[in-house]
Motif scaffolding. Structure first.
Motif, PDB file in Angstrom:
ATOM      1  N   LEU A 123       0.860  -1.175   0.000  1.00  0.00           N
ATOM      2  CA  LEU A 123       0.000   0.000   0.000  1.00  0.00           C
ATOM      3  C   LEU A 123       0.896   1.225   0.000  1.00  0.00           C
ATOM      4  CD1 LEU A 123      -2.902   1.081   0.071  1.00  0.00           C
ATOM      5  CD2 LEU A 123      -2.691   1.225   2.563  1.00  0.00           C
ATOM      6  N   THR A 230      -1.391  -0.838  -4.325  1.00  0.00           N
ATOM      7  CA  THR A 230      -2.387   0.214  -4.453  1.00  0.00           C
ATOM      8  C   THR A 230      -1.741   1.529  -4.045  1.00  0.00           C
ATOM      9  OG1 THR A 230      -4.233  -1.276  -3.960  1.00  0.00           O
ATOM     10  CG2 THR A 230      -4.608   1.081  -3.626  1.00  0.00           C
ATOM     11  N   LEU A 232      -2.707   5.125  -2.825  1.00  0.00           N
ATOM     12  CA  LEU A 232      -3.690   6.098  -2.352  1.00  0.00           C
ATOM     13  C   LEU A 232      -3.059   7.477  -2.464  1.00  0.00           C
ATOM     14  CD1 LEU A 232      -5.074   4.382   0.894  1.00  0.00           C
ATOM     15  CD2 LEU A 232      -5.998   4.282  -1.425  1.00  0.00           C
ATOM     16  N   VAL A 264      -5.620   5.142  -6.555  1.00  0.00           N
ATOM     17  CA  VAL A 264      -6.944   5.435  -5.995  1.00  0.00           C
ATOM     18  C   VAL A 264      -6.899   6.826  -5.367  1.00  0.00           C
ATOM     19  CG1 VAL A 264      -8.691   4.762  -4.310  1.00  0.00           C
ATOM     20  CG2 VAL A 264      -7.380   2.991  -5.528  1.00  0.00           C
ATOM     21  N   GLU A 283      -9.454   5.316   5.341  1.00  0.00           N
ATOM     22  CA  GLU A 283      -9.263   4.756   4.006  1.00  0.00           C
ATOM     23  C   GLU A 283      -8.079   3.792   3.994  1.00  0.00           C
ATOM     24  OE1 GLU A 283     -10.477   4.662  -0.134  1.00  0.00           O
ATOM     25  OE2 GLU A 283     -11.396   5.567   1.637  1.00  0.00           O
ATOM     26  N   ILE A 284      -6.980   4.182   4.647  1.00  0.00           N
ATOM     27  CA  ILE A 284      -5.806   3.314   4.726  1.00  0.00           C
ATOM     28  C   ILE A 284      -6.145   2.024   5.460  1.00  0.00           C
ATOM     29  CG2 ILE A 284      -3.500   3.093   5.746  1.00  0.00           C
ATOM     30  CD1 ILE A 284      -3.152   6.107   5.236  1.00  0.00           C
ATOM     31  N   HIS A 286      -8.983   0.547   5.816  1.00  0.00           N
ATOM     32  CA  HIS A 286      -9.846  -0.287   4.967  1.00  0.00           C
ATOM     33  C   HIS A 286      -9.016  -1.076   3.954  1.00  0.00           C
ATOM     34  CE1 HIS A 286     -12.984  -1.475   2.159  1.00  0.00           C
ATOM     35  NE2 HIS A 286     -12.330  -0.855   1.206  1.00  0.00           N
ATOM     36  N   HIS A 287      -8.093  -0.407   3.299  1.00  0.00           N
ATOM     37  CA  HIS A 287      -7.287  -1.093   2.285  1.00  0.00           C
ATOM     38  C   HIS A 287      -6.350  -2.121   2.918  1.00  0.00           C
ATOM     39  CE1 HIS A 287      -8.224   0.886  -1.585  1.00  0.00           C
ATOM     40  NE2 HIS A 287      -8.594   1.894  -0.818  1.00  0.00           N
ATOM     41  N   THR A 290      -8.311  -5.228   3.709  1.00  0.00           N
ATOM     42  CA  THR A 290      -8.608  -5.971   2.485  1.00  0.00           C
ATOM     43  C   THR A 290      -7.385  -6.729   2.003  1.00  0.00           C
ATOM     44  OG1 THR A 290     -10.285  -4.343   1.846  1.00  0.00           O
ATOM     45  CG2 THR A 290      -9.411  -5.760   0.107  1.00  0.00           C
ATOM     46  N   MET A 291      -6.227  -6.063   1.987  1.00  0.00           N
ATOM     47  CA  MET A 291      -4.996  -6.715   1.547  1.00  0.00           C
ATOM     48  C   MET A 291      -4.619  -7.877   2.457  1.00  0.00           C
ATOM     49  SD  MET A 291      -2.578  -3.509   0.481  1.00  0.00           S
ATOM     50  CE  MET A 291      -2.781  -2.658  -1.081  1.00  0.00           C
TER      51      MET A 291
END
Length: 300
Positions: A123, A230, A232, A264, A283-284, A286-287, A290-291
């Motif tokens: 990320l 990803t 951000l 994103v 937001e961080i 959340h990602h 998910t990762m």
């Protein structure tokens, strides 16, 4: 602000200070998170809180900063990648999710390329995608162009912690976005005795790292990533200006097609509040969740 523990891990030249926010479950996924060029591990405090014990978050003070300020050179992005690989080995981690903010994103990308067996998905938080250096600038001019006022702060002294707090509260990026977590983060950077307290950041380390962001190996790391990433990116900049480090035009010029990077945008945040503000940290988090939930080898 949630509780963390501080440990020391052996690296070349000494020990790296590392903060660890443990998950509720011992077998939870692990994320290693890297801070920016004049920051420290506590910049990840808001993200740790919002992860809410679902992930173990590990964040080092990079060489030459805060608890790791006593570590000697050589400095540079490549040295940080070796330190992070040593950290994962010392803590028995394998194929962890790796995150980085600003300069930390460049370190994360290069670490993934140099040590692919140690890291999984990445990320990148408002960093990691570079641009060629202007050839007409000297190293010092280049540093001013890269981080400007942040570099000036390293030579300043402050009479006490309240004065340092006031200095940061006047920063445009933190207007209306101050919190106890931000205060803890900036206070971790302050050292020395009154009335001449100063930043823990070693100027030589910051200067070497900043210039190193334009090294060819660092600039091209995102094109060689062994795992998906990803990016951000914040719509607003370091001084909360309308122009952020990235925008659609700059990312198009970077030509990320064919790479493992998915950009994103994150609205209503600047370069700092993307990490330290509630919306950006959310937001961080959340990602990262998910990762970390993606099937495959994970950290121990």
């Amino acid at each position: 602000m949630i509780a963390y523990e501080e440990v020391q891990v052996p690296v070349t030249g000494g020990e790296l200070a590392v903060l660890r926010w443990p998950a509720r479950e011992p077998d939870a996924p692990v994320v290693v998170a890297l801070h920016g060029i004049t920051a420290n591990a506590l910049s990840w405090g808001p993200v740790a809180r919002l992860l809410d014990g679902r992930i173990t978050l590990i964040a080092p003070d990079l060489r030459g900063r805060a608890g790791s300020s006593a570590l000697p050179g050589p400095y540079g992005i490549a040295t940080h990648t070796d330190d992070i690989a040593a950290l994962t080995e010392a803590l028995g981690l394998d194929r962890v999710v790796l995150a980085g903010h600003s300069m930390g994103a460049f370190v994360a990308a290069l670490a993934a390329v140099r040590h692919p067996e140690r890291f999984g998905p990445l990320l990148l938080v408002d960093g990691g995608i570079g641009f060629p250096a202007p050839t007409h600038l000297s190293p010092d001019e280049l540093m001013t162009a890269v981080i400007g006022p942040a570099m000036d702060r390293l030579s300043m002294t402050f009479p006490d912690r309240a004065a340092y707090r006031s200095f940061w509260q006047a920063h445009p990026a933190f207007a209306g976005a101050w919190s106890a977590e931000v205060d803890a983060y900036i206070q971790r950077d302050l050292t020395g005795d009154e009335p001449a307290m100063h930043s823990t950041c070693r100027i030589e380390a910051v200067r070497t790292d900043g210039i190193g962001l334009f090294d060819e190996e660092v600039l091209t790391a995102v094109r060689k990533l062994p795992a998906p990433a990803t990016l951000l990116w914040a719509r607003r900049g370091l001084m909360n200006e309308d122009q952020g480090l990235y925008d659609e035009t700059r990312l198009a010029a970077a030509d990320l097609g064919g790479t493992e990077v998915t950009p994103v945008p994150v609205r209503d945040v600047n370069h700092y509040t993307l990490l330290t503000g509630e919306a950006g940290a959310g937001e961080i988090a959340h990602h990262l969740l998910t990762m970390a939930a993606t099937p495959g080898p994970s950290g121990a």
